[in-house]
Design an enzyme around this catalytic site. Structure first.
Site, PDB file in Angstrom:
ATOM      1  N   ARG A 171      52.767 103.945 -12.786  1.00 44.70           N
ATOM      2  CA  ARG A 171      53.540 102.930 -12.039  1.00 44.70           C
ATOM      3  C   ARG A 171      52.865 102.522 -10.733  1.00 44.70           C
ATOM      4  O   ARG A 171      53.530 102.250  -9.740  1.00 44.70           O
ATOM      5  CB  ARG A 171      54.971 103.430 -11.756  1.00 44.70           C
ATOM      6  CG  ARG A 171      55.787 103.761 -12.980  1.00 44.70           C
ATOM      7  CD  ARG A 171      56.054 102.532 -13.855  1.00 44.70           C
ATOM      8  NE  ARG A 171      56.723 102.941 -15.094  1.00 44.70           N
ATOM      9  CZ  ARG A 171      56.084 103.209 -16.232  1.00 44.70           C
ATOM     10  NH1 ARG A 171      54.770 103.096 -16.305  1.00 44.70           N
ATOM     11  NH2 ARG A 171      56.738 103.584 -17.308  1.00 44.70           N
TER      12      ARG A 171
ATOM     13  N   SER B 148      64.893 100.993 -13.918  1.00 43.68           N
ATOM     14  CA  SER B 148      64.679 102.398 -13.548  1.00 43.68           C
ATOM     15  C   SER B 148      64.517 102.535 -12.039  1.00 43.68           C
ATOM     16  O   SER B 148      63.665 101.887 -11.441  1.00 43.68           O
ATOM     17  CB  SER B 148      63.432 102.944 -14.256  1.00 43.68           C
ATOM     18  OG  SER B 148      63.637 102.977 -15.647  1.00 43.68           O
TER      19      SER B 148
ATOM     20  N   GLU C 295      61.051 104.058  -7.693  1.00 42.50           N
ATOM     21  CA  GLU C 295      60.267 103.139  -8.510  1.00 42.50           C
ATOM     22  C   GLU C 295      60.601 101.697  -8.111  1.00 42.50           C
ATOM     23  O   GLU C 295      59.754 100.819  -8.131  1.00 42.50           O
ATOM     24  CB  GLU C 295      60.553 103.353 -10.002  1.00 42.50           C
ATOM     25  CG  GLU C 295      59.718 102.461 -10.909  1.00 42.50           C
ATOM     26  CD  GLU C 295      59.797 102.867 -12.376  1.00 42.50           C
ATOM     27  OE1 GLU C 295      59.733 101.964 -13.223  1.00 42.50           O
ATOM     28  OE2 GLU C 295      59.902 104.073 -12.672  1.00 42.50           O
TER      29      GLU C 295
END
Length: 298
Positions: free
Chosen positions: A171, A220, A290
């Site tokens: 990520r 998320s 995130e």
């Protein structure tokens, strides 16, 4: 900052543009200026002529984002329909505008017999965000399919960066500061349209069953720590259904935060930080956001 202080554009410039309608959480303040460029040349000319001290932030579908209630200073750049085209450009390779959705990319791949891009169907966002964040789901990541990408830097220059230049990790990419992704090439593998569609259907059904897709959410919330699943840590810390103001930890999937209707961005961010505090106290694990948090608090 007055319009007179900004470069002339072919696209659209809007002062004090509300961002809440443009982000999934439906909360937050306004952009000092919202710029929707006509094309890459328009974006380049604007950035070239803009005072280098003015902050610039790209905005995609607004799925992975908390815009704080005090709004975003400077210029928010939103890439519209001109940047949302997807076409086959070489064997097993698609040329994708940065404003194209994951659904459009995966569907175009299917229509051209290109497998391996099905996972993009499940990521709520656009190509620009996927490239920046090394978006991934259901066993696939952008690092696995990216050939290269075109970026416009803060000085207005256009560059093509190979996948290796981005030094992808989980990520995260090392995209240059201030870079705006305008296009990317994704390469898959040979596949049959019906098999690709079946995999897309499987992914879609799995998401529908496990995630609160019809709610005001941001996707998320926390990265999965090494060796753990974020949702399991949140659940174990007793945070399933936890509320703060108008925000709630989803009871359906603990790694999703929800705006129950009238949450402020401060509510949502504070709830996320409270979840992080409880998880740390319970399991000793530091959860990393995130979701991006941008702008000023009120």
């Amino acid at each position: 900052m007055t319009q007179a202080a900004l470069p002339t554009v072919a696209g659209k410039l809007t002062a004090n543009a509300p961002l809440a309608p443009l982000v999934w959480f439906k909360s937050g303040g306004s952009a000092e200026w919202l710029f929707e460029p006509k094309d890459v040349a328009d974006l380049q000319a604007f950035l070239r002529g803009l005072d280098p001290a003015v902050p610039v932030m790209p905005l995609g579908l607004g799925s992975n984002l908390i815009v704080r209630d005090g709004g975003v200073p400077g210029v928010v750049v939103r890439l519209g329909k001109a940047f949302a085209k997807v076409s086959k450009c070489a064997d097993l390779t698609l040329d994708c505008g940065a404003g194209a959705s994951g659904i459009l990319v995966s569907s175009t791949a299917r229509d051209n017999g290109i497998g391996g891009l099905e996972f993009l169907r499940s990521i709520p966002g656009t190509v620009g965000g996927f490239v920046r964040m090394n978006g991934g789901a259901y066993g696939g990541e952008v690092k696995d399919i990216l050939v290269d990408c075109d970026v416009v830097l803060r000085d207005g220059s256009l560059h093509t960066l190979a996948a290796a230049d981005l030094h992808y990790t989980y990520r995260h990419s090392e995209l240059p500061d201030g870079a705006i992704v305008v296009a990317a090439r994704f390469r898959g593998r040979p596949g049959k349209a019906e098999d690709i569609q079946a995999e897309m259907d499987r992914i879609s059904a799995s998401r529908e069953a496990s995630q609160p897709l019809r709610s005001k959410t941001g996707g998320s919330t926390f990265k999965n720590p090494s060796g753990h699943k974020a949702w399991e840590l949140v659940d174990a810390a007793g945070c399933r259904g936890l509320t703060l103001g108008g925000a709630q930890v989803s009871e359906k999937h603990c790694n999703f935060l929800l705006n129950l209707g009238d949450a402020t961005s401060a509510d949502i961010e504070a709830l996320g930080d409270e979840v992080r505090r409880r998880v740390k106290a319970h399991s000793g694990v530091d959860l990393e956001w995130e979701i991006q948090r941008v702008g000023k608090s009120k």
